[in-house]
Scaffold this active site. Structure first.
Site, PDB file in Angstrom:
ATOM      1  N   GLU A 303      -5.133  18.339   0.279  1.00 36.07           N
ATOM      2  CA  GLU A 303      -4.518  17.348   1.160  1.00 36.07           C
ATOM      3  C   GLU A 303      -5.556  16.708   2.069  1.00 36.07           C
ATOM      4  O   GLU A 303      -5.649  15.478   2.177  1.00 36.07           O
ATOM      5  CB  GLU A 303      -3.420  18.000   1.999  1.00 36.07           C
ATOM      6  N   ASP A 307      -6.807  12.738   1.943  1.00 36.38           N
ATOM      7  CA  ASP A 307      -6.600  11.841   3.088  1.00 36.38           C
ATOM      8  C   ASP A 307      -7.912  11.255   3.585  1.00 36.38           C
ATOM      9  O   ASP A 307      -8.022  10.043   3.820  1.00 36.38           O
ATOM     10  CB  ASP A 307      -5.914  12.601   4.225  1.00 36.38           C
ATOM     11  N   SER A 523       1.490  11.428   0.221  1.00 36.67           N
ATOM     12  CA  SER A 523       0.275  11.836   0.918  1.00 36.67           C
ATOM     13  C   SER A 523      -0.879  10.894   0.609  1.00 36.67           C
ATOM     14  O   SER A 523      -1.782  10.734   1.417  1.00 36.67           O
ATOM     15  CB  SER A 523      -0.144  13.248   0.475  1.00 36.67           C
ATOM     16  N   ASP A 565       6.026  -7.563  -3.256  1.00 44.25           N
ATOM     17  CA  ASP A 565       7.380  -7.037  -3.397  1.00 44.25           C
ATOM     18  C   ASP A 565       7.482  -6.196  -4.668  1.00 44.25           C
ATOM     19  O   ASP A 565       7.110  -6.638  -5.755  1.00 44.25           O
ATOM     20  CB  ASP A 565       8.373  -8.200  -3.452  1.00 44.25           C
ATOM     21  N   ILE A 566       7.997  -4.976  -4.533  1.00 42.18           N
ATOM     22  CA  ILE A 566       8.187  -4.076  -5.673  1.00 42.18           C
ATOM     23  C   ILE A 566       9.674  -4.061  -6.018  1.00 42.18           C
ATOM     24  O   ILE A 566      10.510  -3.740  -5.167  1.00 42.18           O
ATOM     25  CB  ILE A 566       7.696  -2.651  -5.347  1.00 42.18           C
ATOM     26  N   GLY A 584      12.967  -8.081  -2.066  1.00 42.90           N
ATOM     27  CA  GLY A 584      13.019  -7.943  -0.616  1.00 42.90           C
ATOM     28  C   GLY A 584      12.880  -6.493  -0.206  1.00 42.90           C
ATOM     29  O   GLY A 584      12.382  -5.640  -0.954  1.00 42.90           O
ATOM     30  N   ASP A 586      13.697  -2.635   0.473  1.00 41.20           N
ATOM     31  CA  ASP A 586      14.549  -1.606  -0.122  1.00 41.20           C
ATOM     32  C   ASP A 586      14.108  -0.235   0.389  1.00 41.20           C
ATOM     33  O   ASP A 586      12.965  -0.061   0.829  1.00 41.20           O
ATOM     34  CB  ASP A 586      14.498  -1.652  -1.653  1.00 41.20           C
TER      35      ASP A 586
END
Length: 606
Positions: A303, A307, A523, A565-566, A584, A586
């Site tokens: 982790e 990061d 993450s 936009d996905i 838009g 979601d």
């Protein structure tokens, strides 16, 4: 409820009033301050040792918080004349300071148990008091009984109670005391479904293939990025190729918890592989409450390395800081054990609020299930985030890896049971992602991008926080488009909706212990988005403008125009397919992923 013995018990304990003959706080009747149902998934295991140490954190009311919130929205709203006029540390502390009467009342109560001022640690604003006490004393102070609780699924242990009391005249002067009723299982949002796996030789060979693919935004991306995500992939995909930040006055931070250590040697290996111009550069390490950052390759954290490598690799040479916070709440009960069982997150929050110059963009890839965090605690932690936002800090949080459900459960048997004693089935939002004062980041995958489905990109609606005004238009539109009766009773129609944005969250090439791994999870998404926020702050600072600060008012009013936009994918969980990604906003990918070229122009226009 218990009452003190003797004639004095008949004299009223009036809130905050002192007069001749008034009852001292220590002699006032006790009444329950907070109580919860027995938490789902936990069983009482044993009695803690009377000497087991608990670090009690006492929150005093912030009577002027509404005024701080007003300032926050004014300095964060691009359409307001005060946009960008962030408050100083001292101005924020003045706005959250408790009333002197609260300080006096609580001090009197603590002194009745023999505590002196030198035994107490106070926050700069004096709105938090911290003291370490044995369980036996905590039980007397709070008129309660602590137990060792065992989490059935994981085997983790916590020392907690399900109810505690305070003298009646203190109820108005103390918001909460923890650890008491908090049964959160603070965890990283590194997906357990797309877990870290060594990169096979066949994939290395495939990644050497030549070719490009067209992203939905119209940019060309190397074909290998559909199998392995690197810094170059993200720069290409998010339209930041060739941008060089100056780093002057800018900064970015990563938070680390649960003994996750960020390894310097792995960072150099990562830079040699993906960012050779950053070789021999490193990051600052700030220890919080004695947090370590051991450098043995055997202790390198997946982790922490994920990061730091991607956030700092994307934003180089902007000044990077890794905060390593001590504390691991689950403990192993043993004879005479005295381990601290506090939630480490609030330790970091206390520290960063006292820091004179926090990083301008901070990413956190850890969280809890909202329902395991008492409402009073969630409110106060969220208020802490608001204080940072008012000071010009952008806070990014992973949206979680459980889809609409609990990321701890096996997806195949995910039950999504409420924690209120009613054992009803419902969607389980994540915290702190559900706090309206942070920017929650969901996950996408592949090129063209789609939402990471299959119990991954966390999203939904808070059961604690109401929907903020800046979300009303887009969230109402999303809910209106849902077929009537969809998931009826499973989520809060009026809750703060999340995530706000998204970024790639799967197949990240990370070096851990000298070996390359593929790691996925929100993450990965949060430090990625934070890296681009740091680049945008660089654009602002170069132009003589202040940092972006609290991002959400900008994102919902203007910033969405700079996001990809996905519209494909969903976030499964709780025996359902979850919410769908759509045109838009979601509750799977928010407004979408960053287009740095467009966002750069937008932030310069503010």
């Amino acid at each position: 409820m218990r009452f003190s013995v003797g004639i004095v018990s008949f004299i009223p304990c009036l809130f905050g009033l002192t007069f001749v003959g008034a009852v001292p706080t220590k002699d006032c009747a006790y009444a329950v301050k907070e109580s919860i149902a027995e938490p789902h998934g936990w069983t009482k295991d044993s009695q803690p040792s009377p000497n087991h140490k608990i670090e009690l954190k006492i929150a005093l009311p912030q009577p002027n918080f509404a005024e701080l919130e007003r300032h926050l929205y004014e300095v964060s709203n691009p359409d307001h004349e005060r946009y960008g006029e962030h408050l100083s540390k001292e101005e924020v502390e003045e706005l959250v300071a408790p009333h002197p009467e609260s300080l006096n009342m609580v001090n009197e109560w603590l002194s009745s148990f023999g505590f002196k001022d030198e035994d107490l640690a106070r926050s700069p604003a004096k709105d938090w008091i911290t003291l370490k006490v044995p369980v036996s004393i905590a039980e007397k102070m709070l008129d309660t009984k602590y137990h060792v609780w065992k989490h059935v699924e994981s085997g983790d242990y916590l020392v907690r109670t399900t109810s505690y009391s305070l003298p009646t005249n203190l109820h108005a002067h103390i918001d909460l005391i923890q650890p008491t009723t908090m049964f959160g299982r603070f965890k990283s949002e590194k997906s357990s479904i797309f877990s870290a796996v060594p990169i096979p030789d066949s994939l290395v060979q495939a990644n050497n293939a030549i070719g490009t693919i067209e992203a939905a935004s119209g940019v060309s991306v190397d074909a290998s990025c559909n199998q392995t995500i690197t810094i170059t992939c993200l720069q290409e995909l998010y339209n930041a190729v060739g941008f060089k930040p100056s780093a002057k006055g800018n900064s970015i931070g990563i938070t680390g918890y649960l003994e996750e250590f960020a390894n310097f040697q792995d960072l150099q290996t990562f830079y040699a592989d993906q960012r050779p111009d950053a070789l021999n550069s490193t990051f600052n390490v700030i220890s919080v409450a004695g947090g370590l950052n051991n450098q043995s390759l055997d202790e390198a954290g997946g982790e922490a390395n994920l990061d730091t490598q991607f956030a700092f690799g994307l934003s180089h040479p902007i000044s990077p800081t890794f905060f390593t916070t001590a504390g691991r709440p689950p403990f192993i009960p043993e004879e005479g054990g005295s381990e601290d069982t506090n939630e480490p997150y609030t330790v970091w929050l206390d520290f960063i609020l006292s820091h004179p110059n926090p990083p301008l963009a901070i990413s956190t890839s850890y969280g809890d299930d909202e329902q395991t965090v008492p409402f009073s605690f969630a409110q106060r932690a969220c208020a802490g985030f608001a204080q940072l936002g008012a000071r010009g800090v952008s806070l990014l949080f992973s949206s979680g890896d459980g889809g609409v459900g609990d990321g701890d459960s096996n997806p195949a048997t995910q039950t999504c049971i409420s924690n209120d004693g009613k054992n009803t089935t419902k969607f389980l939002p994540a915290f702190p992602a559900s706090c309206p004062f942070v920017t929650a980041v969901g996950a996408t995958t592949h090129i063209p991008e789609v939402a990471v489905s299959r119990f991954f990109s966390g999203g939904g609606f808070s059961n604690y926080f109401t929907r903020p005004a800046f979300q009303d238009k887009v969230v109402s539109a999303y809910l209106k488009a849902l077929p009537k009766g969809t998931f009826a009773g499973l989520f809060n129609l009026n809750g703060r909706a999340y995530p706000d944005v998204a970024a790639q969250g799967d197949l990240f090439k990370v070096f851990v212990g000298g070996e390359a791994f593929l790691i996925g999870g929100t993450s990965a998404s949060s430090p990625t988005f934070a890296g681009f926020v740091a680049l945008l702050n660089d654009v602002r600072l170069k132009a003589g403008r202040p940092s972006l600060g609290f991002l959400n008012p900008f994102i919902y009013s203007k910033g969405f125009a700079g996001l990809n936009d996905i519209t494909v994918g969903h976030n499964s969980g709780c025996g359902t397919l979850g919410f769908n990604a759509t045109k838009g906003w979601d509750p799977v990918t928010g407004f979408g992923t960053p287009n740095f070229g467009k966002l750069r122009e937008l932030v310069l226009s503010l």
